[in-house]
Design an enzyme around this catalytic site. Structure first.
Site, PDB file in Angstrom:
ATOM      1  N   ASP A  71       0.812  -1.139   0.093  1.00  0.00           N
ATOM      2  CA  ASP A  71       0.022   0.024  -0.129  1.00  0.00           C
ATOM      3  C   ASP A  71       0.928   1.239   0.060  1.00  0.00           C
ATOM      4  O   ASP A  71       1.496   1.667   1.022  1.00  0.00           O
ATOM      5  CB  ASP A  71      -0.725   0.025   1.380  1.00  0.00           C
ATOM      6  CG  ASP A  71      -1.671   1.338   1.587  1.00  0.00           C
ATOM      7  OD1 ASP A  71      -2.018   1.568   2.642  1.00  0.00           O
ATOM      8  OD2 ASP A  71      -1.720   2.070   0.617  1.00  0.00           O
TER       9      ASP A  71
ATOM     10  N   ASP B 144      -3.549   4.155   2.512  1.00  0.00           N
ATOM     11  CA  ASP B 144      -4.956   4.280   2.711  1.00  0.00           C
ATOM     12  C   ASP B 144      -5.513   2.780   3.259  1.00  0.00           C
ATOM     13  O   ASP B 144      -6.725   2.424   3.145  1.00  0.00           O
ATOM     14  CB  ASP B 144      -5.727   4.640   1.295  1.00  0.00           C
ATOM     15  CG  ASP B 144      -5.643   3.596   0.215  1.00  0.00           C
ATOM     16  OD1 ASP B 144      -6.420   3.868  -0.819  1.00  0.00           O
ATOM     17  OD2 ASP B 144      -4.814   2.567   0.495  1.00  0.00           O
TER      18      ASP B 144
ATOM     19  N   ASP C 294      -1.784  -0.869  -3.915  1.00  0.00           N
ATOM     20  CA  ASP C 294      -1.677  -0.220  -4.973  1.00  0.00           C
ATOM     21  C   ASP C 294      -0.555  -0.018  -6.110  1.00  0.00           C
ATOM     22  O   ASP C 294       0.474  -0.758  -5.647  1.00  0.00           O
ATOM     23  CB  ASP C 294      -2.035   1.377  -4.656  1.00  0.00           C
ATOM     24  CG  ASP C 294      -1.149   1.995  -3.659  1.00  0.00           C
ATOM     25  OD1 ASP C 294      -1.413   2.595  -2.633  1.00  0.00           O
ATOM     26  OD2 ASP C 294       0.086   1.514  -3.756  1.00  0.00           O
TER      27      ASP C 294
ATOM     28  N   ASP D   7      -4.076  -9.415 -16.392  1.00  0.00           N
ATOM     29  CA  ASP D   7      -5.382 -10.302 -15.935  1.00  0.00           C
ATOM     30  C   ASP D   7      -6.487  -9.985 -16.919  1.00  0.00           C
ATOM     31  O   ASP D   7      -6.984  -8.894 -16.771  1.00  0.00           O
ATOM     32  CB  ASP D   7      -5.564 -10.414 -14.618  1.00  0.00           C
ATOM     33  CG  ASP D   7      -6.050 -11.906 -13.988  1.00  0.00           C
ATOM     34  OD1 ASP D   7      -5.731 -12.186 -12.999  1.00  0.00           O
ATOM     35  OD2 ASP D   7      -6.842 -12.588 -14.769  1.00  0.00           O
TER      36      ASP D   7
ATOM     37  N   ASP E 256      -8.669 -15.294 -17.677  1.00  0.00           N
ATOM     38  CA  ASP E 256      -9.488 -15.696 -16.706  1.00  0.00           C
ATOM     39  C   ASP E 256     -10.585 -16.617 -17.101  1.00  0.00           C
ATOM     40  O   ASP E 256     -11.206 -16.258 -18.080  1.00  0.00           O
ATOM     41  CB  ASP E 256     -10.060 -14.622 -15.996  1.00  0.00           C
ATOM     42  CG  ASP E 256     -10.933 -14.984 -14.409  1.00  0.00           C
ATOM     43  OD1 ASP E 256     -10.345 -15.404 -13.693  1.00  0.00           O
ATOM     44  OD2 ASP E 256     -12.321 -15.025 -14.613  1.00  0.00           O
TER      45      ASP E 256
ATOM     46  N   GLU F   2      -6.535 -19.656 -17.942  1.00  0.00           N
ATOM     47  CA  GLU F   2      -6.931 -20.511 -16.679  1.00  0.00           C
ATOM     48  C   GLU F   2      -8.028 -21.248 -17.044  1.00  0.00           C
ATOM     49  O   GLU F   2      -9.016 -20.649 -17.808  1.00  0.00           O
ATOM     50  CB  GLU F   2      -7.354 -19.332 -15.582  1.00  0.00           C
ATOM     51  CG  GLU F   2      -7.485 -20.299 -14.255  1.00  0.00           C
ATOM     52  CD  GLU F   2      -8.671 -19.412 -13.700  1.00  0.00           C
ATOM     53  OE1 GLU F   2      -9.515 -18.574 -14.088  1.00  0.00           O
ATOM     54  OE2 GLU F   2      -8.743 -19.551 -12.414  1.00  0.00           O
TER      55      GLU F   2
ATOM     56  N   HIS G  35      -4.165 -16.777  -5.899  1.00  0.00           N
ATOM     57  CA  HIS G  35      -4.939 -16.032  -5.081  1.00  0.00           C
ATOM     58  C   HIS G  35      -6.253 -16.778  -4.818  1.00  0.00           C
ATOM     59  O   HIS G  35      -7.205 -16.394  -4.060  1.00  0.00           O
ATOM     60  CB  HIS G  35      -5.395 -14.677  -5.730  1.00  0.00           C
ATOM     61  CG  HIS G  35      -6.092 -14.771  -6.979  1.00  0.00           C
ATOM     62  ND1 HIS G  35      -5.448 -15.619  -8.394  1.00  0.00           N
ATOM     63  CD2 HIS G  35      -7.260 -14.592  -7.608  1.00  0.00           C
ATOM     64  CE1 HIS G  35      -6.373 -15.616  -9.198  1.00  0.00           C
ATOM     65  NE2 HIS G  35      -7.461 -15.219  -8.865  1.00  0.00           N
ATOM     66  N   ASP G  36      -6.493 -17.918  -5.423  1.00  0.00           N
ATOM     67  CA  ASP G  36      -7.656 -18.802  -5.358  1.00  0.00           C
ATOM     68  C   ASP G  36      -7.390 -20.077  -4.341  1.00  0.00           C
ATOM     69  O   ASP G  36      -8.252 -20.854  -4.132  1.00  0.00           O
ATOM     70  CB  ASP G  36      -8.320 -19.171  -6.668  1.00  0.00           C
ATOM     71  CG  ASP G  36      -8.832 -18.140  -7.530  1.00  0.00           C
ATOM     72  OD1 ASP G  36      -8.850 -18.358  -8.873  1.00  0.00           O
ATOM     73  OD2 ASP G  36      -9.182 -17.100  -6.879  1.00  0.00           O
TER      74      ASP G  36
HETATM   75  O1  TEU Z   1     -11.174 -18.522 -10.972  1.00  0.00           O
HETATM   76  C1  TEU Z   1     -11.998 -19.386 -11.495  1.00  0.00           C
HETATM   77  C2  TEU Z   1     -12.090 -20.480 -10.942  1.00  0.00           C
HETATM   78  O2  TEU Z   1     -12.194 -21.599 -11.469  1.00  0.00           O
HETATM   79  C3  TEU Z   1     -11.901 -20.355  -9.533  1.00  0.00           C
HETATM   80  O3  TEU Z   1     -13.183 -19.596  -9.035  1.00  0.00           O
HETATM   81  C4  TEU Z   1     -11.954 -21.637  -8.554  1.00  0.00           C
HETATM   82  O4  TEU Z   1     -13.055 -22.480  -9.105  1.00  0.00           O
HETATM   83  C5  TEU Z   1     -12.242 -21.374  -7.299  1.00  0.00           C
HETATM   84  O5  TEU Z   1     -11.949 -20.424  -6.768  1.00  0.00           O
HETATM   85  C6  TEU Z   1     -11.771 -22.502  -6.650  1.00  0.00           C
HETATM   86  O6  TEU Z   1     -12.550 -22.749  -5.207  1.00  0.00           O
HETATM   87  C7  TEU Z   1     -11.097 -17.201 -11.796  1.00  0.00           C
HETATM   88  C8  TEU Z   1     -10.260 -16.130 -10.840  1.00  0.00           C
HETATM   89  O7  TEU Z   1      -9.142 -16.736 -10.536  1.00  0.00           O
HETATM   90  C9  TEU Z   1     -11.202 -16.068  -9.478  1.00  0.00           C
HETATM   91  O8  TEU Z   1     -10.392 -15.154  -8.688  1.00  0.00           O
HETATM   92  C10 TEU Z   1     -12.369 -15.547  -9.762  1.00  0.00           C
HETATM   93  O9  TEU Z   1     -13.099 -15.255  -8.608  1.00  0.00           O
HETATM   94  C11 TEU Z   1     -13.080 -16.333 -10.909  1.00  0.00           C
HETATM   95  O10 TEU Z   1     -12.406 -16.745 -11.907  1.00  0.00           O
HETATM   96  C12 TEU Z   1     -14.134 -15.356 -11.791  1.00  0.00           C
HETATM   97  O11 TEU Z   1     -13.647 -14.324 -12.334  1.00  0.00           O
END
Ligand code: TEU
Length: 619
Positions: free
Chosen positions: A46, A50, A54, A123, A231, A288, A361-362
């Site tokens: 950050d 804030d 960023d 992305d 995505d 993805e 991040h997922d």
């Molecule tokens: O993720 C798609 C996706 O397959 C994920 O939602 C995954 O299935 C799930 O998180 C597993 O539990 C992409 C992005 O990486 C995710 O951050 C987004 O939420 C999603 O698409 C919608 O854009």
């Protein structure tokens, strides 16, 4: 036409896979030796104090990335967005959300990355937009709107009143719980939204949609961007909008109609022609692709087909999902993971290209999910033991991932062993996927909240989204305003930031960062790592992950004990002569290493003279 089962072999519309030779190191694309670093901007750094990450924060950390040695930065979305799904709901594809900064700041960041020899990819979220995007505002304004057909609108199920349970056009479910259709009272129809209600799916069958997306992509490439992470790009072609029978799948009900749908390869080939042709040598694209079997991955990544350079598969990160899916977590059986990774290594070798990841991040944090983050030892007061096991397991997993064939992806904080978060009640969770699951399971299905919370703590995406822990100052040094206690990060920093942070790791004799540096340097300098054939050894061993990489007469042997117990080495993994290449045993403890036994979480990488049968035999 019958539904397109997500796991079925590709439709006959796709031409046969033309096999392509194993990449020749002499003229292989630059990304075959590259390592990518993913930044989730809202949680990275950050710069303006804030509490929200960023572009200024990212710019302040470029030297950290350059020192790590990564080649590409992937930015999760920074476009204007109402942030219902943390930016994966885009309201304007050609600007920067003021929370992150401005287009001018972006241009400066891009130039600064290029000056350090790093590329930057964006992305690309074009399966859906935000419901606040101008395209959707037009589309939903009336059934006769110019852009009505830019999205997927359907009447209520015959015999049902729109907006009432069961009136949805099909029985498909959302990735984020609930139906995949959203009722729009104003125009008396439903629109499709595979994710949140605020993420309406674009209609890719409409050539105007495709043209607009391609024009936007060219606009970013003309600005100097070096490619895209795409995505859920395998969901853009929907089959027929019909009810489907429940199937056991890692995907929501209905996915067989749209995962790897009937025209997806046609659309990606068209995208390549319209956007990348003529400049793809400098660019990198990664799709993805949740719910994608190897057969489709061979189509997506075959270089002779010019679709995408590589994809993210999801099978390996679904192996600790129980029968009930992600929220029914089970213990990973290493043999299943080894078999899956070996299958993808073999299946794409000489035909396509793998991405290599276990964090993003997922996904929950790798060291907590599959390693040992030391939490148990910490609770017993053994601080040094906790650091030792977190370092050893984080580096062992990093080695077995990075030394495969493919392009490795490092997620922010992974390079110094950030861990899962001790979330409490549902009020601690921010992710729409987690909150919706809790609501559906507890409030609609009567599940015990304690069980649901236990699963959420293990598997929630929130584990990967707390602020990066840079040092032991307030909020882990995430915010430039760390001397301003009134500023709190958008999500609380993990309470372990005082001991687990980038600065502490660099100062430690057991530095995960320095181990990643060595892994990355190895990929850059030794073509066996980038291009060698992968052969799995000891597939049935429950704690040992061992494999060789072979390129010509060069053989690299990787042996890792992915358990907390000593692991005697089988003869297949003990070549008579070998040159040490890399180990996670700290230099001052190297003398204690036992050639016949791997200590808990110990990894050893050795170069084996050519033709040594027991180490290069493979299985
Ligand atoms: O993720 C798609 C996706 O397959 C994920 O939602 C995954 O299935 C799930 O998180 C597993 O539990 C992409 C992005 O990486 C995710 O951050 C987004 O939420 C999603 O698409 C919608 O854009």
């Amino acid at each position: 036409m019958t539904g397109h089962h997500a796991d079925a072999a590709p439709a006959d519309t796709a031409p046969a896979v033309a096999s392509s030779a194993v990449p020749d190191p002499a003229d292989a694309p630059w990304w075959t030796r590259a390592v990518v670093y993913q930044i989730y901007p809202r949680s990275f750094a950050d710069g303006d104090g804030d509490g929200f990450g960023d572009l200024a924060g990212i710019a302040s950390k470029l030297d950290h990335l350059a020192e790590l040695g990564v080649d590409v930065i992937w930015l999760s979305p920074i476009y204007p967005s109402p942030q219902h799904d943390n930016g994966y709901d885009i309201a304007d594809y050609q600007d920067i959300d003021p929370r992150f900064g401005t287009l001018e700041e972006f241009d400066a960041l891009l130039a600064a990355a290029h000056e350090r020899g790093m590329k930057l990819i964006m992305d690309l979220v074009v399966n859906h937009t935000s419901d606040e995007h101008a395209w959707f505002l037009d589309s939903r304004s009336s059934r006769a709107a110019d852009k009505r057909d830019w999205y997927i609108w359907r009447d209520p199920r015959p015999g049902f009143t729109g907006g009432t349970p069961g009136a949805e056009p099909t029985n498909w479910r959302s990735f984020f719980s609930g139906p995949a259709w959203q009722w729009d009272e104003a125009t008396g129809q439903y629109f499709l939204r595979l994710f949140a209600p605020q993420q309406p799916d674009l209609n890719w069958d409409n050539p105007d949609v495709r043209r607009a997306v391609y024009a936007m992509m060219r606009w970013w490439l003309d600005r100097g961007v070096d490619g895209f992470r795409m995505d859920v790009i395998n969901l853009i072609s929907k089959g027929e909008y019909v009810d489907v029978e429940p199937v056991t799948s890692s995907m929501p009900l209905g996915a067989e109609q749209y995962a790897n749908g009937p025209r997806v390869h046609e659309y990606l080939s068209e995208m390549h022609r319209e956007v990348f042709a003529g400049r793809d040598a400098e660019l990198m694209t990664v799709g993805e692709t949740p719910g994608t079997p190897l057969e489709h991955a061979q189509l997506y990544t075959d270089p002779t087909r010019a679709e995408v350079d590589m994809i993210f598969q999801f099978e390996h990160v679904g192996l600790d999902h129980g029968k009930g899916g992600k929220w029914d977590p089970a213990t990973l059986d290493l043999r299943h993971l080894k078999a899956n990774l070996a299958r993808w290594q073999d299946g794409l070798f000489g035909r396509g290209w793998n991405s290599l990841y276990l964090n993003n991040h997922d996904q929950p944090r790798l060291v907590s999910r599959f390693g040992d983050d030391g939490q148990g030892l910490l609770e017993q007061g053994d601080v040094d033991g906790a650091e030792r096991v977190r370092y050893a397991s984080a580096t062992a997993w990093a080695a077995v991932l990075h030394l495969q064939c493919g392009t490795p992806f490092i997620y922010q904080g992974e390079e110094f062993g950030m861990t899962n978060v001790p979330f409490g009640g549902i009020e601690d969770f921010a992710d729409v996927e987690a909150v919706n699951h809790y609501t559906e399971a507890v409030q609609q299905q009567g599940a015990d909240p304690r069980d649901v919370l236990a699963a959420l703590r293990l598997m929630t995406r929130d584990n990967a989204r707390t602020p990066v822990q840079w040092d032991d100052s307030v909020h882990g040094g995430f915010s430039a305003a760390s001397d301003r206690p009134d500023v709190t990060p958008w999500m609380p920093v993990n309470p372990n930031y005082a001991t687990i942070n980038a600065a502490a790791d660099r100062a430690s004799r057991r530095s995960i960062f320095r181990f990643y540096q060595r892994l990355i340097a190895l990929r850059h300098t030794d073509d066996v790592v980038a291009f060698g054939r992968f052969d799995l050894l000891e597939p049935d061993h429950e704690q040992l992950f061992a494999y060789t990489r072979t390129l010509g007469d060069r053989v690299l042997l990787v042996t890792a004990n992915l358990s907390g117990r000593p692991c005697p080495l089988p003869s297949s993994c003990r070549p008579a002569t070998a040159r040490p290449v890399l180990t996670n045993v700290p230099d001052d403890a190297a003398g204690e290493a036992d050639p016949a036994v791997l200590q808990p979480w110990e990894v050893r990488v050795v170069a084996v003279p050519a033709g040594v049968p027991d180490a290069g035999a493979g299985v």
